[in-house]
Design an enzyme around this catalytic site. Structure first.
Site, mmCIF file in Angstrom:
data_model
loop_
_atom_site.group_PDB
_atom_site.id
_atom_site.type_symbol
_atom_site.label_atom_id
_atom_site.label_comp_id
_atom_site.label_asym_id
_atom_site.label_seq_id
_atom_site.Cartn_x
_atom_site.Cartn_y
_atom_site.Cartn_z
ATOM 1 N N LYS A 215 -95.541 38.735 13.480
ATOM 2 C CA LYS A 215 -96.178 39.502 12.416
ATOM 3 C C LYS A 215 -97.686 39.364 12.584
ATOM 4 O O LYS A 215 -98.233 38.257 12.525
ATOM 5 C CB LYS A 215 -95.745 38.966 11.050
ATOM 6 C CG LYS A 215 -96.462 39.664 9.898
ATOM 7 C CD LYS A 215 -95.886 39.286 8.554
ATOM 8 C CE LYS A 215 -96.685 39.908 7.429
ATOM 9 N NZ LYS A 215 -96.133 39.588 6.114
ATOM 10 N N LYS A 268 -93.999 43.430 13.716
ATOM 11 C CA LYS A 268 -94.617 44.147 12.613
ATOM 12 C C LYS A 268 -96.122 44.106 12.747
ATOM 13 O O LYS A 268 -96.644 43.012 12.965
ATOM 14 C CB LYS A 268 -94.171 43.455 11.327
ATOM 15 C CG LYS A 268 -94.738 44.020 10.080
ATOM 16 C CD LYS A 268 -94.331 43.158 8.932
ATOM 17 C CE LYS A 268 -95.155 43.609 7.747
ATOM 18 N NZ LYS A 268 -95.126 42.709 6.671
HETATM 19 C C1 PBG Z 1 -95.426 39.927 2.531
HETATM 20 C C2 PBG Z 1 -95.308 41.199 3.281
HETATM 21 C C3 PBG Z 1 -96.299 42.143 3.601
HETATM 22 C C4 PBG Z 1 -95.652 43.229 4.188
HETATM 23 C C5 PBG Z 1 -94.311 42.898 4.249
HETATM 24 N N1 PBG Z 1 -94.115 41.642 3.720
HETATM 25 C C6 PBG Z 1 -97.750 42.158 3.303
HETATM 26 C C7 PBG Z 1 -98.659 41.228 3.965
HETATM 27 O O1 PBG Z 1 -98.319 40.432 4.839
HETATM 28 O O2 PBG Z 1 -99.816 41.256 3.541
HETATM 29 C C8 PBG Z 1 -96.293 44.507 4.622
HETATM 30 C C9 PBG Z 1 -95.379 45.691 4.660
HETATM 31 C C10 PBG Z 1 -96.078 47.012 4.745
HETATM 32 O O3 PBG Z 1 -97.286 47.106 4.935
HETATM 33 O O4 PBG Z 1 -95.362 48.013 4.637
HETATM 34 N N2 PBG Z 1 -96.057 38.908 3.155
#
Ligand code: PBG
Length: 342
Positions: A215, A268
């Site tokens: 991520k 992601k």
């Molecule tokens: C929670 C999380 C996030 C997303 C998914 N789980 C936000 C982040 O890490 O700030 C982002 C999903 C999206 O942008 O569609 N940590």
């Protein structure tokens, strides 16, 4: 070029075969000449059963609040979420990913493991009503903490190990409510192993873990933080999310999560990280998910609203690219729209 000079001047006439000087045995255009033959020889196919539809669940009843930066996507109370999911199932969607918007936030994100918080209630409602639905839950504290950070703070520092304990509690409470898959998105070290141990100790051997393994610290999460009201009150997420410049590190993250017991690994965002999806799928050959995040969705929406791109075509092209790169599972806010097209 010589060849060019040999091309006859056709005037108003159509070329006859005798006028053609090319003698091509290989004509790639043969397989592109009709929709039928293109369909027959297509290498990558999307299918509705690979899609996961994210939902934002809030407190209350009869709430369906559109997220301004994500046209078409709403914050939903549980009763409305049930209606949404039943329409999504009619469209062909078979899996959802749940995010919670709790009424109560504090420094510890304690609502994350509250059995009566929106996500837990939604899981129970879905379990009783939709037998064919796979319920995946996002496990993180950022939607639950008053400071919007993904973990407990000591001053400005995000504490790893104590945060992991709270994430285990959140995952357990999702499992108790009936989640099929828990998806830790926090990027704390060691959380997959701790969650696996916690689940197994409580007898939840069959609850799977989809880890947000690679991520990245991405600007494309912007609209999500509006949707989930989870923007950090100060600073950023660079001390736990990955640097967009790194690839080898993504492979190390995936290797660690698999060792710790992850069943599915996720990359992601998706489109800016197709190379990462491909390397991970090739190297590990495990179920690999890709998350087309809020910013990817909103960019397409915004351009489409101005008629700058053809939305269905751009949507299908972006999702096909993600599949082509190697994703087995695609999490996308377009899930209902694509499912309907397929
Ligand atoms: C929670 C999380 C996030 C997303 C998914 N789980 C936000 C982040 O890490 O700030 C982002 C999903 C999206 O942008 O569609 N940590």
């Amino acid at each position: 070029m010589n060849d060019e000079r040999k091309v006859p001047d056709l005037g108003r006439q159509q070329p006859s075969s005798s006028q053609t000087h090319l003698n091509l045995r290989n004509r790639p255009r043969r397989l592109r000449q009709s929709a039928g033959i293109r369909d027959l020889t297509r290498e990558t196919r999307l299918s509705a059963d690979m899609l996961v539809y994210p939902l934002f669940i809030c407190e209350g009843t009869k709430i369906r609040r559109e997220i301004p930066s994500m046209p078409g996507i709403n914050q939903l109370s549980v009763d409305e979420a049930v209606i949404e999911v039943s329409s999504a199932i009619e469209d062909g969607v078979r899996a959802v990913l749940l995010f919670g918007l709790p009424a109560h936030k504090d420094n510890y994100g304690s609502s994350a493991s509250d059995p009566n918080a929106p996500v837990q209630k939604a899981i129970r409602a879905f379990r009783t009503q939709f037998e064919c639905l796979t319920i995946i839950t996002d496990v993180c504290l950022c939607e639950y903490t008053s400071h919007g950070h993904c973990g407990l703070l000591n001053g400005k520092q995000i504490l790893n190990d104590t945060t992991v304990t709270l994430l285990v509690d959140a995952a357990l409470s999702h499992a108790e409510s009936g989640a099929h898959v828990v998806a830790p998105s926090d990027m704390m070290d060691g959380r997959v192993g701790a969650i696996r141990t916690g689940l197994d100790q409580r007898g939840f051997h069959d609850v799977a873990i989809m880890s947000y393994a690679a991520k990245y610290c991405s600007a494309f999460y912007g609209p999500f933080r509006d949707a989930a009201d989870s923007a950090p009150a100060f600073g950023d997420r660079r001390t736990h999310q990955m640097d967009p410049a790194n690839t080898d590190e993504a492979l190390r993250e995936v290797a660690l999560d698999l060792e710790e017991g992850a069943d599915i690994v996720m990359v992601k965002p998706a489109m800016p990280y197709l190379d990462i999806i491909q390397r991970i799928k090739t190297q590990f050959q495990r179920p690999t998910a890709a998350y087309q995040v809020s910013g990817e969705y909103s960019m397409l929406k915004a351009a489409a609203q101005r008629n700058w791109i053809d939305e269905p075509l751009a949507m299908l092209e972006s999702l096909t690219a993600i599949k082509r790169a190697g994703a087995d599972i695609i999490i996308t806010y377009y899930a209902r729209d694509v499912a309907r097209l397929l």
